[in-house]
Design a protein around this motif. Structure first.
Motif, PDB file in Angstrom:
ATOM      1  N   GLY A  49      59.291   5.992  43.651  1.00 35.15           N
ATOM      2  CA  GLY A  49      59.874   5.299  44.792  1.00 35.15           C
ATOM      3  C   GLY A  49      60.564   3.998  44.413  1.00 35.15           C
ATOM      4  O   GLY A  49      61.206   3.361  45.241  1.00 35.15           O
ATOM      5  N   GLY A  50      60.395   3.570  43.170  1.00 35.10           N
ATOM      6  CA  GLY A  50      61.035   2.346  42.697  1.00 35.10           C
ATOM      7  C   GLY A  50      60.343   1.071  43.133  1.00 35.10           C
ATOM      8  O   GLY A  50      60.872  -0.018  42.939  1.00 35.10           O
ATOM      9  N   THR A  51      59.143   1.171  43.712  1.00 36.39           N
ATOM     10  CA  THR A  51      58.467  -0.019  44.228  1.00 36.39           C
ATOM     11  C   THR A  51      57.904  -0.912  43.126  1.00 36.39           C
ATOM     12  O   THR A  51      57.663  -2.086  43.357  1.00 36.39           O
ATOM     13  CB  THR A  51      57.318   0.373  45.180  1.00 36.39           C
ATOM     14  N   GLN A  52      57.693  -0.383  41.931  1.00 40.02           N
ATOM     15  CA  GLN A  52      57.161  -1.162  40.808  1.00 40.02           C
ATOM     16  C   GLN A  52      58.172  -1.236  39.664  1.00 40.02           C
ATOM     17  O   GLN A  52      57.835  -1.665  38.572  1.00 40.02           O
ATOM     18  CB  GLN A  52      55.865  -0.505  40.289  1.00 40.02           C
ATOM     19  N   PHE A  53      59.380  -0.829  39.923  1.00 40.60           N
ATOM     20  CA  PHE A  53      60.377  -0.676  38.868  1.00 40.60           C
ATOM     21  C   PHE A  53      60.837  -2.001  38.268  1.00 40.60           C
ATOM     22  O   PHE A  53      61.398  -2.035  37.191  1.00 40.60           O
ATOM     23  CB  PHE A  53      61.574   0.094  39.430  1.00 40.60           C
ATOM     24  N   HIS A  54      60.600  -3.092  38.939  1.00 44.50           N
ATOM     25  CA  HIS A  54      61.062  -4.394  38.476  1.00 44.50           C
ATOM     26  C   HIS A  54      60.079  -5.068  37.513  1.00 44.50           C
ATOM     27  O   HIS A  54      60.385  -6.094  36.931  1.00 44.50           O
ATOM     28  CB  HIS A  54      61.309  -5.311  39.674  1.00 44.50           C
ATOM     29  N   PHE A  55      58.888  -4.490  37.305  1.00 47.54           N
ATOM     30  CA  PHE A  55      57.901  -5.088  36.410  1.00 47.54           C
ATOM     31  C   PHE A  55      58.288  -4.880  34.951  1.00 47.54           C
ATOM     32  O   PHE A  55      58.947  -3.910  34.604  1.00 47.54           O
ATOM     33  CB  PHE A  55      56.505  -4.486  36.648  1.00 47.54           C
ATOM     34  N   GLY A  56      57.833  -5.773  34.100  1.00 47.41           N
ATOM     35  CA  GLY A  56      58.058  -5.642  32.661  1.00 47.41           C
ATOM     36  C   GLY A  56      59.380  -6.239  32.229  1.00 47.41           C
ATOM     37  O   GLY A  56      60.168  -6.748  33.028  1.00 47.41           O
ATOM     38  N   PHE A  57      59.611  -6.165  30.944  1.00 48.38           N
ATOM     39  CA  PHE A  57      60.842  -6.686  30.369  1.00 48.38           C
ATOM     40  C   PHE A  57      61.954  -5.653  30.479  1.00 48.38           C
ATOM     41  O   PHE A  57      61.688  -4.458  30.415  1.00 48.38           O
ATOM     42  CB  PHE A  57      60.637  -7.039  28.893  1.00 48.38           C
ATOM     43  N   PRO A  58      63.189  -6.108  30.627  1.00 49.65           N
ATOM     44  CA  PRO A  58      64.303  -5.149  30.657  1.00 49.65           C
ATOM     45  C   PRO A  58      64.385  -4.407  29.324  1.00 49.65           C
ATOM     46  O   PRO A  58      64.078  -4.962  28.280  1.00 49.65           O
ATOM     47  CB  PRO A  58      65.541  -6.028  30.867  1.00 49.65           C
TER      48      PRO A  58
END
Length: 183
Positions: free
Chosen positions: A34-43
């Motif tokens: 769903g992309g709800t946690q997709f922003h975590f972590g390093f690019p």
């Protein structure tokens, strides 16, 4: 990472072919529910493609009497909850943004809510799992029965792995009856 092209396979065959082709080119794949946690972590420093698993959202087996359900990993937590509620059952884990969050994404990110203190974490309810590994092969662990103790505990290994060990495609869960409320 959002500038990468998104591919949405509709079945396991398409997914395994995609993984094989991508691996042969040395590119990366980034599984997304769903992309709800997709922003975590390093690019990512590596180029690649986003694999949207939204089409993997079916119930595969639901013997309600056995208190288990097998679903594809792209099912949203809200849809899963609605299906279980019809039988007076629940998965007692509070996942944020349940209308968007997928079961596979919740497992991969080890998402849990406040009820984990009384009912346990999501990994406690996963009794079977299937994934596509980096070679495009389907790998299965666990099974449909609650007391399955054969082999390595692949379910616990994949919980919180963020898709680095494989793309989760199918999950079997043990569920509980809906708790009665005291008034």
């Amino acid at each position: 990472m959002n500038s990468f092209p998104t591919i949405r396979p509709t079945n396991l065959n398409e997914l395994t072919t995609l993984v094989k082709e991508t691996a042969s080119k040395g590119e990366a794949l980034f599984p997304r529910g769903g992309g709800t946690q997709f922003h975590f972590g390093f690019p990512s420093e590596k180029s690649g493609k986003i694999v949207d698993l939204g089409a993997f959202d079916r119930v595969l087996d639901y013997p309600a009497r056995d208190m288990t359900i097998t679903v594809q990993a792209g099912i949203t937590i809200q849809k899963l909850s609605e299906i279980l509620r019809k039988e007076g059952q629940e998965l007692p884990v509070d996942i944020p943004l349940a209308e968007k969050a997928t079961l596979g994404g919740a497992i991969a990110s080890n998402a849990n809510g406040p009820r984990r203190l009384g009912f346990g974490t999501l990994r406690d309810y996963v009794i079977g799992i299937s994934l596509v590994n980096d070679e495009g092969a389907e790998v299965k662990g666990g099974g449909r029965v609650v007391k399955n103790v054969a082999g390595y505990d692949l379910m616990k290994l994949l919980t919180g792995s963020w898709g680095t060990l494989g793309i989760i495609t199918q999950v079997t869960l043990k569920v509980k009856p809906v708790a009665e409320h005291c008034e």
